[in-house]
Each structure stands twice: as structure tokens, then as C-alpha cells.
Design a protein around this motif. Structure first.
Motif, PDB file in Angstrom:
ATOM      1  N   ARG A 141      -1.889  12.333   5.783  1.00 44.90           N
ATOM      2  CA  ARG A 141      -2.669  11.732   6.808  1.00 44.90           C
ATOM      3  C   ARG A 141      -3.303  12.855   7.516  1.00 44.90           C
ATOM      4  O   ARG A 141      -2.755  14.036   7.389  1.00 44.90           O
ATOM      5  CB  ARG A 141      -2.415  10.926   7.617  1.00 44.90           C
ATOM      6  CG  ARG A 141      -1.202  11.361   8.554  1.00 44.90           C
ATOM      7  CD  ARG A 141      -0.459  10.195   9.465  1.00 44.90           C
ATOM      8  NE  ARG A 141       0.531  11.032  10.207  1.00 44.90           N
ATOM      9  CZ  ARG A 141       1.157  10.476  11.180  1.00 44.90           C
ATOM     10  NH1 ARG A 141       0.503   9.327  11.677  1.00 44.90           N
ATOM     11  NH2 ARG A 141       1.861  11.232  12.076  1.00 44.90           N
ATOM     12  N   ARG A 182      -7.387   4.321  -4.189  1.00 52.91           N
ATOM     13  CA  ARG A 182      -7.227   5.327  -2.987  1.00 52.91           C
ATOM     14  C   ARG A 182      -8.406   5.414  -1.990  1.00 52.91           C
ATOM     15  O   ARG A 182      -9.545   5.337  -2.808  1.00 52.91           O
ATOM     16  CB  ARG A 182      -6.735   6.600  -3.589  1.00 52.91           C
ATOM     17  CG  ARG A 182      -5.352   6.641  -3.957  1.00 52.91           C
ATOM     18  CD  ARG A 182      -4.801   8.097  -4.432  1.00 52.91           C
ATOM     19  NE  ARG A 182      -4.662   8.932  -3.643  1.00 52.91           N
ATOM     20  CZ  ARG A 182      -4.018  10.070  -3.675  1.00 52.91           C
ATOM     21  NH1 ARG A 182      -3.444  10.394  -4.821  1.00 52.91           N
ATOM     22  NH2 ARG A 182      -3.905  10.962  -2.664  1.00 52.91           N
ATOM     23  N   GLU A 237      -9.553   6.339   2.281  1.00 53.80           N
ATOM     24  CA  GLU A 237      -9.245   6.882   3.792  1.00 53.80           C
ATOM     25  C   GLU A 237      -9.449   5.557   4.465  1.00 53.80           C
ATOM     26  O   GLU A 237     -10.319   5.117   4.629  1.00 53.80           O
ATOM     27  CB  GLU A 237     -10.138   8.028   3.978  1.00 53.80           C
ATOM     28  CG  GLU A 237      -9.610   9.275   3.349  1.00 53.80           C
ATOM     29  CD  GLU A 237     -10.440  10.501   4.136  1.00 53.80           C
ATOM     30  OE1 GLU A 237      -9.468  11.425   4.327  1.00 53.80           O
ATOM     31  OE2 GLU A 237     -11.782  10.338   4.567  1.00 53.80           O
ATOM     32  N   HIS A 238      -8.013   5.334   5.275  1.00 52.83           N
ATOM     33  CA  HIS A 238      -8.066   4.263   6.056  1.00 52.83           C
ATOM     34  C   HIS A 238      -7.872   4.694   7.441  1.00 52.83           C
ATOM     35  O   HIS A 238      -6.871   5.529   7.823  1.00 52.83           O
ATOM     36  CB  HIS A 238      -7.028   3.327   5.861  1.00 52.83           C
ATOM     37  CG  HIS A 238      -6.690   1.973   6.501  1.00 52.83           C
ATOM     38  ND1 HIS A 238      -6.370   1.751   7.475  1.00 52.83           N
ATOM     39  CD2 HIS A 238      -7.122   0.608   5.892  1.00 52.83           C
ATOM     40  CE1 HIS A 238      -6.634   0.651   7.759  1.00 52.83           C
ATOM     41  NE2 HIS A 238      -7.030  -0.070   6.816  1.00 52.83           N
ATOM     42  N   TRP A 287       0.900  -1.237   0.075  1.00 52.93           N
ATOM     43  CA  TRP A 287      -0.007  -0.188  -0.168  1.00 52.93           C
ATOM     44  C   TRP A 287       0.804   1.245  -0.070  1.00 52.93           C
ATOM     45  O   TRP A 287       1.931   1.269   0.578  1.00 52.93           O
ATOM     46  CB  TRP A 287      -0.887   0.082   1.230  1.00 52.93           C
ATOM     47  CG  TRP A 287      -1.952  -1.254   1.156  1.00 52.93           C
ATOM     48  CD1 TRP A 287      -1.881  -2.416   0.537  1.00 52.93           C
ATOM     49  CD2 TRP A 287      -3.062  -0.714   2.095  1.00 52.93           C
ATOM     50  NE1 TRP A 287      -3.154  -2.931   1.044  1.00 52.93           N
ATOM     51  CE2 TRP A 287      -3.747  -2.207   1.845  1.00 52.93           C
ATOM     52  CE3 TRP A 287      -3.606  -0.207   3.035  1.00 52.93           C
ATOM     53  CZ2 TRP A 287      -4.918  -2.649   2.518  1.00 52.93           C
ATOM     54  CZ3 TRP A 287      -4.939  -0.456   3.586  1.00 52.93           C
ATOM     55  CH2 TRP A 287      -5.458  -1.708   3.298  1.00 52.93           C
ATOM     56  N   ARG A 288       0.441   2.285  -0.867  1.00 54.12           N
ATOM     57  CA  ARG A 288       1.280   3.499  -0.862  1.00 54.12           C
ATOM     58  C   ARG A 288       0.533   4.583  -0.092  1.00 54.12           C
ATOM     59  O   ARG A 288      -0.767   4.532  -0.146  1.00 54.12           O
ATOM     60  CB  ARG A 288       1.399   3.976  -2.252  1.00 54.12           C
ATOM     61  CG  ARG A 288       2.549   3.334  -2.954  1.00 54.12           C
ATOM     62  CD  ARG A 288       2.762   3.781  -4.429  1.00 54.12           C
ATOM     63  NE  ARG A 288       2.323   5.229  -4.599  1.00 54.12           N
ATOM     64  CZ  ARG A 288       2.053   5.704  -5.757  1.00 54.12           C
ATOM     65  NH1 ARG A 288       2.297   4.696  -6.840  1.00 54.12           N
ATOM     66  NH2 ARG A 288       1.926   6.883  -5.938  1.00 54.12           N
ATOM     67  N   THR A 289       1.269   5.261   0.738  1.00 52.41           N
ATOM     68  CA  THR A 289       0.347   6.361   1.408  1.00 52.41           C
ATOM     69  C   THR A 289       0.881   7.742   0.841  1.00 52.41           C
ATOM     70  O   THR A 289       1.873   8.142   0.197  1.00 52.41           O
ATOM     71  CB  THR A 289       1.078   6.343   3.159  1.00 52.41           C
ATOM     72  OG1 THR A 289       2.555   6.789   3.066  1.00 52.41           O
ATOM     73  CG2 THR A 289       0.710   5.193   3.531  1.00 52.41           C
ATOM     74  N   GLN A 346      -5.942   8.058   6.955  1.00 54.52           N
ATOM     75  CA  GLN A 346      -4.809   8.057   6.302  1.00 54.52           C
ATOM     76  C   GLN A 346      -5.073   7.802   4.687  1.00 54.52           C
ATOM     77  O   GLN A 346      -5.930   6.988   4.391  1.00 54.52           O
ATOM     78  CB  GLN A 346      -3.687   6.696   6.547  1.00 54.52           C
ATOM     79  CG  GLN A 346      -2.428   7.226   5.915  1.00 54.52           C
ATOM     80  CD  GLN A 346      -1.054   6.817   6.961  1.00 54.52           C
ATOM     81  OE1 GLN A 346      -1.462   6.725   8.126  1.00 54.52           O
ATOM     82  NE2 GLN A 346      -0.086   7.002   6.441  1.00 54.52           N
ATOM     83  N   ASP A 347      -4.484   8.500   4.119  1.00 56.47           N
ATOM     84  CA  ASP A 347      -4.896   8.717   2.525  1.00 56.47           C
ATOM     85  C   ASP A 347      -3.872   7.501   1.846  1.00 56.47           C
ATOM     86  O   ASP A 347      -2.722   7.888   1.861  1.00 56.47           O
ATOM     87  CB  ASP A 347      -4.596  10.025   1.736  1.00 56.47           C
ATOM     88  CG  ASP A 347      -4.906   9.938   0.379  1.00 56.47           C
ATOM     89  OD1 ASP A 347      -5.266   8.850  -0.136  1.00 56.47           O
ATOM     90  OD2 ASP A 347      -4.463  11.003  -0.497  1.00 56.47           O
ATOM     91  N   VAL A 348      -4.653   6.178   1.323  1.00 60.60           N
ATOM     92  CA  VAL A 348      -3.364   5.275   1.065  1.00 60.60           C
ATOM     93  C   VAL A 348      -4.067   4.598  -0.222  1.00 60.60           C
ATOM     94  O   VAL A 348      -5.357   4.781  -0.801  1.00 60.60           O
ATOM     95  CB  VAL A 348      -3.643   3.990   2.079  1.00 60.60           C
ATOM     96  CG1 VAL A 348      -2.970   4.530   3.313  1.00 60.60           C
ATOM     97  CG2 VAL A 348      -4.949   3.624   2.360  1.00 60.60           C
TER      98      VAL A 348
END
Length: 182
Positions: free
Chosen positions: A9, A32, A34-35, A4-6, A23-25
């Protein structure tokens, strides 16, 4: 590659005990999102405390969040600037009234790696000396040395349901022993 790329946040909530971040992943194959990420800023420690008779020192307490009574190992968070080994030494004495003699690393793990960075360090404590009653009366209704067979029964019948206690005791009784590290 399934990494996963970030991309950034933002904090949703914060306290000295816990922070919640969005966190925007980028999830491979999904896109993409939001996690939610739960960050624990303080080191968490637990101790499997044993004596020469092969007994385990456990505390019996109520957890209001789950509404359950259960047996647990001594545990706690490190104070700012306090090393985990110092924190668990302090916690064992405060919660049980027994002063640790020898404190050795046992294992460490991330309890919920899919959503949290909560990092637990477990120690094996031996050679304890009784110094009095527990200092923190809010921690336990009872403090007892239990034989191994009782601890195994508690692990299998739900009498120990606290995750850090379950993990530390199961590790000690399993892989730690199989590796010959008694």
C-alpha cells in the motif's frame, strides 16, 4: 475461498484525523486492483445517555458537510493514549454539561468496512450529574433530555441522520433491550 489478498500500500493523504491509502489487492475472480482505504488513527466513541425517567440526552447541531441540522448522541475521538471509556466520559461532559456516573460498553462496529477501518465504540451512560453549561460551545445549539417516543420518531423521520448516533440508539432500543440488558 473468497478472501482478498494484499500486496502492499501507499499513502495518498495523512493527518491526525484521517489517512487515505491506495492498497494493492487481488480480488478473487477479478484480479489485482488499487483499492482506496480510509484509515482513522483515533478511536471513535459514542454514548447513549439515559436517565431514570427513561429520557435520552441528545445534542442538536448543524453539520456543514451535509448542510443539515439534526439530533445526535454525544461523541468524539480519543486523544492519543486515552482509553475509549475515558474519551466518552470526557466528551459527554464537554458537549452536554452533564458528568457521567456509570459508563458501560454497549456495542462496537466498523461503520464502512468495505472502504474504511473506522471503528466505533458505543457506551451506555447513566447516573449523570449536571455540572454546568457545555464546555465546547461549537458542538451543539441545544442540549436536551428527550422522551423515548420522541427519539424513536426522530430515528424514523430523519431527525437523527448521523450514522454513529443512529447505530448506537437503534442498537440500544433493539438488540440491547431484547437481550435484557436494560
Amino acid at each position: 475461498m473468497v478472501e482478498w489478498r494484499t500486496f502492499g500500500r501507499r499513502q495518498v493523504y495523512g493527518s491526525p484525523w484521517v489517512e487515505v491509502w491506495l492498497q494493492d489487492v487481488e480480488v478473487p475472480g477479478t484480479g489485482r486492483i488499487e483499492h482506496h482505504v480510509v484509515h482513522c488513527p483515533r478511536a471513535s466513541t459514542t454514548a447513549v445517555v439515559t436517565n431514570e425517567a427513561g429520557e435520552f440526552l441528545l445534542i442538536h447541531r448543524h453539520r456543514f458537510i451535509t448542510g443539515r441540522w439534526g439530533w445526535e448522541v454525544p461523541a468524539g475521538w480519543a486523544d492519543p493514549g486515552e482509553a475509549p471509556v475515558e474519551a466518552i466520559t470526557r466528551e459527554v461532559e464537554e458537549e452536554t454539561g452533564w458528568r457521567p456516573g456509570r459508563v458501560e460498553p454497549l456495542t462496537e462496529y466498523f461503520a464502512m468496512a468495505g472502504i474504511s477501518d473506522a471503528h466505533f465504540r458505543s457506551f451506555h451512560v447513566t447516573g449523570c450529574t449536571r455540572v454546568g453549561e457545555p464546555q465546547d460551545v461549537s458542538e451543539a445549539a441545544r442540549v436536551e433530555w428527550l422522551p423515548e417516543e420522541d427519539v424513536v420518531a426522530l430515528l424514523t423521520d430523519g431527525g437523527i441522520s448521523d450514522g454513529p448516533s443512529h447505530a448506537a440508539l437503534s442498537y440500544y432500543l433493539g438488540p440491547h433491550r431484547l437481550a435484557g440488558r436494560r
